[in-house]
Design an enzyme around this catalytic site. Structure first.
Site, PDB file in Angstrom:
ATOM      1  CG  LEU A   1      -0.480   0.092   2.627  1.00 43.12           C
ATOM      2  CD1 LEU A   1      -0.084   1.498   3.031  1.00 43.12           C
ATOM      3  CD2 LEU A   1      -1.582  -0.393   3.542  1.00 43.12           C
ATOM      4  NE  ARG A   2      -0.673   3.651  -4.506  1.00 45.61           N
ATOM      5  CZ  ARG A   2      -1.535   4.090  -5.404  1.00 45.61           C
ATOM      6  NH1 ARG A   2      -1.159   4.921  -6.342  1.00 45.61           N
ATOM      7  NH2 ARG A   2      -2.799   3.709  -5.381  1.00 45.61           N
TER       8      ARG A   2
ATOM      9  CG  LEU B   1       9.718   8.288 -16.257  1.00 46.65           C
ATOM     10  CD1 LEU B   1      10.817   7.346 -15.785  1.00 46.65           C
ATOM     11  CD2 LEU B   1       9.276   7.882 -17.666  1.00 46.65           C
TER      12      LEU B   1
ATOM     13  CB  ALA C   1      12.334  14.750 -13.109  1.00 45.95           C
TER      14      ALA C   1
ATOM     15  CB  CYS D   1       8.451   2.661   2.278  1.00 47.04           C
ATOM     16  SG  CYS D   1       7.103   2.562   3.471  1.00 47.04           S
TER      17      CYS D   1
END
Ligand code: UGA
Length: 455
Positions: free
Chosen positions: A157-158, A258, A260, A268
């Protein structure tokens, strides 16, 4: 739910455990959560989530009120109550070392062992170095009751999306020893997810442990890859935002992770890649993961680059009454977590170099002020940027992305550095601001920017 449904417990009620407990109760199970921190348990039992996680409090309250979800500090109560025990304690980085501090994992296991019922299932969810599950299986075999089994079921999980990621994860991974009941029990627990066609990979302990750390290592590498490209963009005049967009159309590469900018932080990714390197060293395969050292270094260089860019915009020094307005303190939006936060690191470094730093974060001010009391905290973006010689956008909350630059008044100089490449450069420039960003030329060509976050 039938009468024979297993009763579940969750040991450790941080971001992972509190979410897991509430979500398992939401699936209809009776759940008992345990933490060694009585203050946390008191809050959770009252239906309050002690951290910021969208959607979690509603779920917690609903299930506490329905009587399916309770909390305790007693291992005895947990052992006597539960058929399936989920271990969700933290594995932070050891002070002064790369390795993970495994004390909570082993302490919790030792504490529960004397109370486990025969035939119960112990399920590890904490992120651990490869080899941990085998050690715990041995502990259970040596000191546990008859028929107790272990499964390793890592969590992906995020923060900010924890409820959704728990109830509809991309996949379930279960490490087991062949011949037991663990798979069957977990198939019952996760039935609603399996019915919704969440894929499940059933494997051995070591593979299950490695899926978790390699997933985080891959994500960290992807972010550092694009940030390395940002470094090259900065010396070639190229635009990393457009580079990333162009790369993302290649479905083999994809656009997610992706983006930047200031790079990754949190509890984590940074500590997991370090613990992974430390474990590889112990296993004699440190060369296999030596690239992660560079992933870490690229990530940390973005923070110093941000400080340098801010200093450049204040005329080469932070001394002499320079005021810096900082938007964001959390390691990412939709979270109040400041663990290894790039935003706070940058703010603290600039303060050390002599500037007055005024910080505003929609959720993380309290946590940030405990960790960095030397900074000044404000109740709004407007207050943080008052009299600022430069404004730094360091955590891409929607509130900042939606901000109207022409309504932002009272700055000493209209200069902003977008550390997350998430603001609309043209909008800011049209409102008279000097807009700078990591990995982008001073006058970028092209349209508005998207967010780094998964929103
Ligand atoms: C991460 C993983 O994404 C989860 O799958 C995993 O379960 C979790 O760690 C964990 O091990 O518990 P999380 O720490 O919540 O989740 O944060 P992420 O969403 O991964 O973001 C990490 C950092 O990377 C943030 O600081 C974010 O701002 C940054 N980031 C993310 C970028 O700099 N660029 C991107 O393109 C994406």
């Amino acid at each position: 739910m039938t009468v024979s449904s297993p009763r579940l417990t969750v040991i450790g009620t941080g971001y992972l455990g509190a979410t897991h407990a509430a979500c398992m109760a939401e699936l209809g199970f009776e759940v008992l959560g345990l933490d060694v921190d009585p203050a946390k348990i008191e809050k959770l039992a009252a239906g309050e989530v002690p951290f910021f996680e969208p959607g979690l409090e509603e779920l917690l309250r609903k299930n506490v009120d329905a009587g399916r979800l309770r909390f305790t500090t007693s291992f005895q109560e947990v052992g006597e109550f539960g058929d399936v025990h989920f271990l969700c304690v933290g594995t932070p980085q050891k002070k002064g070392e790369y390795a993970a501090d495994m004390r909570y994992v082993f302490e919790a296991t030792e504490s529960l062992l004397p109370y486990l019922k025969p035939n119960s299932l112990f399920v590890g969810k904490s992120t651990v170095p490869a080899g941990t599950a085998s050690r715990i299986a041995e502990m259970l075999a040596d000191k546990g009751p008859d028929g107790v089994e272990l499964a390793w079921n890592p969590e992906f999980l995020r923060e900010g999306w924890a409820v959704q990621d728990t109830l509809r994860p991309d996949r379930l991974v279960i490490g087991i020893e062949p011949g037991g009941r663990a798979e069957q029990v977990l198939r019952e627990v996760y039935k609603p997810l399996l019915d919704a066609e969440v894929p499940m990979v059933v494997t051995d302990y070591a593979t299950a442990e490695l899926v978790k750390v390699s997933a985080n290592a891959f994500l960290a590498t992807k972010i550092s890859f694009i940030n390395a490209m940002a470094e090259v963009c900065e010396v070639t005049g190229a635009d990393v935002k457009q580079l990333s967009k162009a790369l993302s159309f290649d479905t083999r590469i994809g656009g997610r992770f992706l983006h930047a900018g200031l790079g990754f932080g949190g509890g984590c990714l940074p500590k997991d890649i370090r613990a992974f390197m430390a474990r590889a060293g112990e296993l004699g395969v440190d060369q296999a993961l030596s690239f992660l050292k560079e992933v870490d270094a690229i990530n940390m260089r973005r923070r110093s680059r941000m400080v340098d860019l801010a200093r450049e915009l204040t005329g080469g020094s932070f001394h002499g009454g320079v005021k810096v307005g900082v938007l964001g303190a959390a390691f990412k939006p939709n979270s109040d977590d400041i663990r290894d936060s790039p935003a706070l690191d940058v703010a603290a470094a600039i303060h050390l170099q002599g500037a007055e730093v005024r910080v505003y974060d929609p959720a993380a001010n309290d946590n940030a002020s405990r960790a960095h009391p030397e900074l000044t905290y404000c109740r709004s973006a407007q207050e943080a940027v008052a009299d600022a010689h430069v404004v730094l956008h360091l955590t891409e909350w929607r509130e900042f992305r939606d901000m109207d630059p022409s309504a932002l008044n009272g700055v000493a100089l209209k200069r902003i550095v977008d550390g997350r490449n998430a603001l609309d450069a043209e909008l800011w420039r049209n409102a008279g601001w000097v807009y700078r960003a990591l990995g982008r030329p001073q006058q970028a060509v092209g349209g508005p920017s998207a967010s780094q976050s998964d929103e």
